[in-house]
Design an enzyme around this catalytic site. Structure first.
Site, PDB file in Angstrom:
ATOM      1  CB  CYS A 233      -1.032  -0.058   1.102  1.00 45.56           C
ATOM      2  SG  CYS A 233      -1.689  -1.561   1.315  1.00 45.56           S
TER       3      CYS A 233
ATOM      4  CB  CYS B 285     -13.678  -2.587   5.634  1.00 50.62           C
ATOM      5  SG  CYS B 285     -14.017  -3.789   7.091  1.00 50.62           S
TER       6      CYS B 285
ATOM      7  CE  LYS C  36     -15.105   2.998   5.288  1.00 49.38           C
ATOM      8  NZ  LYS C  36     -16.560   2.778   5.365  1.00 49.38           N
TER       9      LYS C  36
ATOM     10  CG  HIS D 291      -6.298   0.697  -0.303  1.00 53.67           C
ATOM     11  ND1 HIS D 291      -5.352   1.696  -0.953  1.00 53.67           N
ATOM     12  CD2 HIS D 291      -5.504  -0.053   0.225  1.00 53.67           C
ATOM     13  CE1 HIS D 291      -4.100   1.256  -0.535  1.00 53.67           C
ATOM     14  NE2 HIS D 291      -4.322   0.215   0.210  1.00 53.67           N
TER      15      HIS D 291
END
Ligand SMILES: [Zn+2]
Lengths: 397, 173
Positions: A85, A212, A337, A341
């Site tokens: 990431c 998540c 959020k 991602h």
């Protein structure tokens, strides 16, 4: 020390989301065009490029080619980087060091990820990503599961019963959803209440759906030059104050770790503060974009960055310290959020928000006169991770 | 319906509650289950790797540093505590341990969701993440004592390969 040696003179960021009609190439071009226009330069001005991407190989494989062939870059050096990431931040690090060294004058960093074609929720299966041996010994760990284990331990250590713990985490998510509702580039744009978060189905106990971040498609790009050249391109360049990466040596999982923090974040942050000349982060930072892949990640990151004291992040969160009108707004754009991602793009997407905020161009989300911003990425699982902490400022020191 | 007769690791007491019939039937291929797209693909088993690391995988043998005495799993080339490269084999199969943390994962592909796994801290040192077996959602707690048992980890029916590994068995009271 990279502080004040390099400046960002242009950035671009696509709308993030389920971009069913767009492939990898469309996303890359969208971010690239905005960055070029923002910097006021031409393709021929770019002397080197860094591509950050983790999954989609753009029909050409693990190399520079997905970027160079998409943009038709004219035989310049292009490097592909991949660091979970932290990939997007890693691309910027390569480009920044290149111009700082004098190896080139103008460099491009572009992060892009096309994830939604997998056809299922969450990140693509880790099985192949982690190597052949993984399936023989690892449980079938997913990203929410890996971070949920930190929440279980955190609740236990600080005597939060699951209800209290989940309420604290819900506060973190609701705050980001509010910010995302103000951002036209965010994927999820609806307000979500604490009640909604608590009622949502469980994904990996104790994390529910709204704890998540989603998975989405997106791209973001930055163009960097040496700081002394920056004003030739624009009046309001953004100066890079620190770029730090820390990778786990493996001790956290196998040997020494309290299970309620992320050591790589803490290590990268200390080095970044030193590089940027920050002594008291709680007083000196104006806004942050942290890696809120899960609500628990954001909560422990407040502590790992030394903004909140150990165990006190929930107090700060509840007091509104990180709200858009709080002392240090966190995830002013909505964060992972609301953006989802796309791995390779996230780091640069965060930097895009800091860049726009520092320039006073953040629309309805604009924070009053910010001078110093921080971004944080966390790749991998909490005890086995790569963290990047980057700092930016509108003033050249 | 609950089944109480179970084949267990010899030294263990049988979990009195038994196993839900649905779970039993799924594992015995008596009812069709939907693993979801996430669980569809099974990569070939690297048999050379399985042979090379047979002690580590089949016998749960890690390493112990000869210099500082720190046990570690999986076996490390360089000691995670002191950096020494002088290591000796160390068995974890017979060690008891505690649940350091855990989750019940509804996203992970599983024969019987949620997949329950956690980080296990061994008494005497060493820590790693393992599947947790013989327990149901809601039963695990941090610090719960566990033993290790050799269990089936995956079934590659296509190629006729059945993978085994060690799972943590909690002492659910
Ligand atoms: Zn040692």
């Amino acid at each position: 020390m990279i502080r004040d040696k390099v400046a960002i003179i242009g950035m671009g960021c696509t709308k993030f989301g389920e971009r069913w009609d767009c492939g990898y190439e469309d996303l890359a071009v969208e971010a690239y065009n905005e960055a070029l226009k923002d910097a006021g330069i031409e393709k021929e001005d770019i002397q080197a490029a860094w591509l950050g991407t983790c999954f989609d190989e753009g029909m050409t494989g693990k190399s520079a080619l997905p970027l160079s062939t998409t943009l038709k870059l004219p035989f310049i050096p292009v490097t592909r980087v991949e660091n979970f990431c932290a990939t997007g931040s890693e691309a910027l690090r390569g480009a920044t060091y290149a111009v700082a060294s004098g190896a080139c004058d103008v460099a491009l960093a572009l992060g892009v990820e096309k994830l939604k074609d997998t056809g299922y929720g969450g990140l693509p299966e880790f099985g192949t990503l982690l190597g052949t041996k993984n399936r023989l010994v690892y449980p079938n760990i997913t990203a929410p599961g890996a971070f949920a284990m930190m929440a279980t331990r955190y609740f236990d250590r600080y005597n939060l019963d699951p209800e209290d713990g989940r309420k604290t985490l819900a506060r973190v998510s609701a705050k980001s959803h509010h910010n995302g509702s103000l951002n036209s580039k965010a994927h999820l744009r609806r307000e979500v209440t604490i009640e909604d978060v608590l009622k949502a189905p469980i994904i990996a106990w104790p994390l529910g759906l709204y704890d998540c971040c989603g998975v989405s498609d997106g791209a973001a790009a930055a163009i960097v030059v040496r700081a002394e050249d920056a004003k030739k391109y624009r009046d309001d360049p953004v100066y890079i104050k620190a770029l730090q990466v820390a990778a786990s040596p493996g001790e956290e999982l196998l040997y020494k770790w309290d299970g309620t923090h992320v050591e790589t974040t803490a290590r990268a942050a200390e080095r970044a503060y030193k590089e940027a000349g920050i002594e008291n982060p709680r007083e000196e930072i104006d806004l942050m974009e942290v890696h809120d892949c899960f609500s628990i990640t954001e909560l422990v990151t407040y502590e790992d960055l030394r903004i909140s004291k150990r165990g006190a992040a929930s107090e700060d969160a509840k007091a509104g310290f990180f709200d858009l009108d709080g002392e240090i707004p966190c995830q002013s754009d909505g964060g992972l959020k609301c953006f989802g991602h796309p791995i390779g793009a996230s780091g640069l997407r965060m930097i895009y928000e800091i860049y726009r905020q520092l320039q006073g161009k953040a629309d309805k989300r604009q924070i009053e006169d910010p001078r110093v911003g921080l971004t944080h990425n966390l790749g991998g699982f909490p005890p086995l991770s790569v963290a990047a902490v980057c700092m930016f400022g509108i003033d050249r020191g | 319906m609950l089944l109480t007769a179970r084949t267990r690791y010899p030294s263990e007491k049988v979990n009195k509650k038994g196993m839900p019939y649905e779970k039993y039937a799924a594992y015995r291929n008596l009812i069709p289950i939907e693993l979801g797209q996430r669980g569809e693909g099974i990569a070939p088993t690297a048999v050379s790797l399985l042979w090379r690391d047979r002690k580590e995988i089949m016998a749960l043998v890690g390493s112990k540093c000869k210099k500082c005495g720190t046990p570690q799993y999986p076996a490390q080339r360089v000691c995670v505590a002191c950096g020494s490269q002088d290591m000796e084999p160390y068995s974890f199969a017979d060690k008891t341990g505690k649940v350091f943390s855990y989750t019940e994962d509804h996203l992970a592909a599983s024969m019987s969701p949620p997949a329950i796994y956690g980080i296990i801290e061994f008494d005497g040192g060493g820590r790693f993440w393992f599947d947790v077996a013989d327990c149901e959602a809601g039963e695990l707690r941090v610090e719960m004592p566990v033993k290790m048992a050799f269990r089936r980890k995956y079934a590659d029916a296509e190629r006729g390969i059945y993978g085994y590994f060690w799972k943590a068995i909690p002492e659910v009271t």
